[in-house]
Design a protein around this motif. Structure first.
Motif, PDB file in Angstrom:
ATOM      1  N   TYR A 495       0.815  -1.220   0.000  1.00  0.00           N
ATOM      2  CA  TYR A 495       0.000   0.000   0.000  1.00  0.00           C
ATOM      3  C   TYR A 495       0.847   1.269   0.000  1.00  0.00           C
ATOM      4  O   TYR A 495       0.427   2.299  -0.503  1.00  0.00           O
ATOM      5  CB  TYR A 495      -0.954  -0.010   1.198  1.00  0.00           C
ATOM      6  CG  TYR A 495      -2.105  -0.981   1.033  1.00  0.00           C
ATOM      7  CD1 TYR A 495      -3.092  -0.769   0.068  1.00  0.00           C
ATOM      8  CD2 TYR A 495      -2.195  -2.127   1.824  1.00  0.00           C
ATOM      9  CE1 TYR A 495      -4.139  -1.669  -0.100  1.00  0.00           C
ATOM     10  CE2 TYR A 495      -3.244  -3.034   1.657  1.00  0.00           C
ATOM     11  CZ  TYR A 495      -4.211  -2.793   0.697  1.00  0.00           C
ATOM     12  OH  TYR A 495      -5.249  -3.678   0.527  1.00  0.00           O
ATOM     13  N   GLU A 496       2.052   1.177   0.559  1.00  0.00           N
ATOM     14  CA  GLU A 496       2.958   2.342   0.551  1.00  0.00           C
ATOM     15  C   GLU A 496       3.320   2.713  -0.885  1.00  0.00           C
ATOM     16  O   GLU A 496       3.306   3.878  -1.263  1.00  0.00           O
ATOM     17  CB  GLU A 496       4.208   2.005   1.364  1.00  0.00           C
ATOM     18  CG  GLU A 496       5.131   3.190   1.602  1.00  0.00           C
ATOM     19  CD  GLU A 496       6.338   2.804   2.454  1.00  0.00           C
ATOM     20  OE1 GLU A 496       7.445   3.280   2.146  1.00  0.00           O
ATOM     21  OE2 GLU A 496       6.168   2.031   3.407  1.00  0.00           O
ATOM     22  N   GLU A 499       0.162   4.046  -2.660  1.00  0.00           N
ATOM     23  CA  GLU A 499      -0.195   5.399  -2.211  1.00  0.00           C
ATOM     24  C   GLU A 499       0.620   6.459  -2.944  1.00  0.00           C
ATOM     25  O   GLU A 499       0.105   7.527  -3.294  1.00  0.00           O
ATOM     26  CB  GLU A 499       0.033   5.504  -0.694  1.00  0.00           C
ATOM     27  CG  GLU A 499      -0.573   6.769  -0.098  1.00  0.00           C
ATOM     28  CD  GLU A 499      -0.401   6.835   1.404  1.00  0.00           C
ATOM     29  OE1 GLU A 499      -0.466   7.958   1.930  1.00  0.00           O
ATOM     30  OE2 GLU A 499      -0.198   5.779   2.045  1.00  0.00           O
ATOM     31  N   THR A 502      -1.052   6.769  -6.396  1.00  0.00           N
ATOM     32  CA  THR A 502      -2.369   7.424  -6.380  1.00  0.00           C
ATOM     33  C   THR A 502      -2.255   8.894  -5.999  1.00  0.00           C
ATOM     34  O   THR A 502      -2.952   9.731  -6.562  1.00  0.00           O
ATOM     35  CB  THR A 502      -3.322   6.701  -5.411  1.00  0.00           C
ATOM     36  OG1 THR A 502      -2.719   6.621  -4.113  1.00  0.00           O
ATOM     37  CG2 THR A 502      -3.627   5.297  -5.897  1.00  0.00           C
ATOM     38  N   SER A 503      -1.368   9.239  -5.056  1.00  0.00           N
ATOM     39  CA  SER A 503      -1.220  10.642  -4.659  1.00  0.00           C
ATOM     40  C   SER A 503      -0.565  11.455  -5.764  1.00  0.00           C
ATOM     41  O   SER A 503      -0.882  12.626  -5.972  1.00  0.00           O
ATOM     42  CB  SER A 503      -0.412  10.743  -3.359  1.00  0.00           C
ATOM     43  OG  SER A 503       0.873  10.200  -3.537  1.00  0.00           O
ATOM     44  N   SER A 512      -8.967   5.408  -6.330  1.00  0.00           N
ATOM     45  CA  SER A 512      -7.923   4.502  -5.855  1.00  0.00           C
ATOM     46  C   SER A 512      -8.413   3.063  -5.831  1.00  0.00           C
ATOM     47  O   SER A 512      -7.690   2.135  -6.210  1.00  0.00           O
ATOM     48  CB  SER A 512      -7.458   4.909  -4.449  1.00  0.00           C
ATOM     49  OG  SER A 512      -6.863   6.186  -4.458  1.00  0.00           O
TER      50      SER A 512
END
Length: 562
Positions: A495-496, A499, A502-503, A512
């Protein structure tokens, strides 16, 4: 150097090491005390005398419920010096499981750490005596952590330390090689906990044979990060270093980055033991993102020669991260991802993969760093026999059977389960599938119980499909299983990494979710393109929470496969 012991017992091994390495440091806390070999010998003698005074005799069971610390080995050797039986208990066990172990093994005494006091009290099981392992204090019954603090503050006489008690000398116990030394309750991927009985000969033979392959010296320093209650760390990370006169450092805290990195810098270990997940996380979360960050390095990663060059640079940084002095980095307990092993091999990192089980004390195969073969688990140890039972005529793969001085006595008070795995000729059925090459190197394919039979009788190994899935930079781990006659996979994403993606693209929460769904479907296509038709995956499910694992970081499959 070949080590000659008069008897293959753990008290004999310790006594010989105390004689040979008297003033050398033996056990240490990273930010605490250091105990020399002489100090270890004196403490073991004193604690064992106290246990004798409290009515502990040959064959009695004494449990250890504690995180790693220098006093853990003191308790362990004190129990064994009496001819009593050590019952190490994994701290990750639920209170109900701990209660079962204490009752099933009929433990007479319990060594417990302050951190584990409340969990022990939850069990409702009260052995005849309880000893606080942190400082060897005698615990009154029903002592919670809160009550312990009160007693210490009040200076109550109930908290009397064993070290301060004057004890009469006792006759040295004659421990025999075939005496039972430990009962280790396993936490397997199937969920069934069994008490593995290992004798002194089992453990010491395995230690001597392993040390003949990868020698430990009195100049070596180890940083212990795996639980001593597991036979992997207990034999290879404790008994063998004591045999060789090395110093073992204990972290005293969870092995997370904020504690581990300063400890590595301070200790600068020459040897370490770990499980695949630790190195896989370092590779996925630290090394790979840096290599894939720039277009030029992303392109270079596609070219074999350029990739090896990048890996060598990354390997030097990794060596520095581990203190810069490593000469041996042992990996065991589960399968290592091929991509991670390729990185370790090409980078020149001093890794070695071994294979074993609790029932085999534990090591069956392993090799020195310079003799490793890619994807193998090393060579079968000397004096141990391995056969591939009922091999597939096409692939040569079959169940791994082992026989030798390291094979357990059986499962405690469970003759039926013992008979299922031990043959009348002394062979232990490991339940693992693999093959052996002409040079005696072992290659592990997976667990027999995990194997799935394909539509036309093909053998499908979930672990091999998982290794393909886990190549993806945004996948941390996965689990493949059969569902309604087809293969499905649960995938726990990085997920890191996601993220950041997506950011960077300013995605909303709903965007997302759609993005992850799209990635999962693309992953399914990519993976299926690398698999035989009978091994292809029909569905991939997002596993939001990390998988629950055993102490050696293998996924507890029974929790996710119905």
């Amino acid at each position: 150097m070949e080590i000659d012991l008069q008897e293959k017992t753990l008290p004999c091994l310790l006594k010989e090491s105390v004689r040979r390495f008297a003033g050398n440091p033996a056990l240490a806390e990273v930010d605490g005390e250091t105990i020399t070999y002489t100090g270890v010998g004196n403490l073991v003698q004193h604690v064992s005398r106290y246990l004798r005074q409290r009515g502990v005799h040959e064959g009695d069971r004494v449990a250890i419920l504690s995180e790693n610390m220098p006093h853990w080995p003191i308790a362990y050797f004190s129990i064994l010096s009496l001819g009593a039986v050590a019952v190490p208990i994994l701290t990750d066990f639920h209170a109900n499981e701990i209660a079962h172990i204490l009752k099933h093994s009929q433990c007479k005494v319990l060594f417990v750490s302050e951190k584990m006091l409340d969990k022990w009290q939850e069990t409702g099981v009260q052995p005849e005596n309880a000893i606080l392992i942190d400082d060897f204090s005698l615990l009154p019954r029903q002592t919670t952590r809160e009550r312990l603090r009160e007693l210490i503050q009040e200076g109550r006489i109930e908290i009397q330390k064993i070290k301060e008690i004057i004890l009469p000398s006792t006759k040295e116990c004659a421990v025999r090689e075939d005496d039972l030394a430990v009962i280790i309750y396993t936490s397997g991927t199937t969920g069934h906990s069994k008490g593995v009985m290992l004798t002194h000969r089992n453990i010491v033979s395995n230690a001597l044979l392993t040390n003949s392959v990868v020698q430990v010296h009195d100049s070596d320093r180890l940083l212990s990060i795996l639980p001593l209650s597991h036979t992997y760390e207990c034999t290879i990370g404790l008994v063998i270093p004591i045999l060789g006169g090395a110093c073992i450092h204990y972290l005293g805290k969870p092995p997370v980055a904020r504690y581990l990195l300063p400890a590595l810098e301070k200790v600068r270990p020459t040897m370490m033991l770990t499980v695949p997940l630790i190195m896989e996380k370092i590779y996925k979360l630290r090394i790979l993102p840096q290599l894939m960050e720039k277009p030029v390095t992303r392109f270079a990663m596609r070219l074999t020669a350029a990739r090896k060059g990048l890996y060598r640079i990354a390997g030097k940084k990794l060596m520095k991260l581990f203190g810069g002095r490593l000469r041996f980095f042992g990996i065991g307990g589960a399968a290592l991802a091929p991509a991670v092993e390729r990185f370790l091999a090409d980078s020149g990192f001093p890794y070695s993969v071994g294979y074993g089980l609790t029932e085999t004390s534990p090591l069956i195969s392993g090799s020195p760093v310079d003799a490793m073969r890619f994807r193998s688990s090393g060579k079968v140890l000397p004096e141990e026999e391995v056969i591939i039972h009922d091999p597939d005529p096409r692939t040569g793969e079959g169940e791994i059977w082992v026989r030798g001085p390291n094979v357990m006595k059986g499962y405690y008070e469970d003759p039926e389960k013992t008979a299922e795995v031990l043959t009348s000729e002394g062979w232990f059925r490991t339940g693992d599938l693999g093959l052996k090459d002409a040079d005696n190197y072992l290659f592990i394919k997976g667990r027999l119980k995990n194997m799935i039979v394909g539509p036309s009788g093909e053998n499908i190994y979930p672990e091999e499909i998982e290794s393909v899935i886990n190549k993806s930079p945004w996948v941390l781990e996965s689990l493949v299983f059969e569902q309604e006659g087809a293969l499905s996979a649960r995938v726990h994403p990085n997920y890191e990494y996601l993220e950041e993606q997506t950011s960077r693209n300013h995605m909303t929460v709903s965007d997302s979710k759609r993005y992850i769904g799209k990635l999962l479907e693309e992953l399914r296509g990519e993976v299926n393109g690398q698999l035989s038709s009978f091994s292809r995956i029909r569905r991939i499910i997002e596993q939001v929470e990390p998988f629950e694992k055993t102490p050696t970081q293998k996924i507890k499959r029974y929790l996710y496969v119905t």
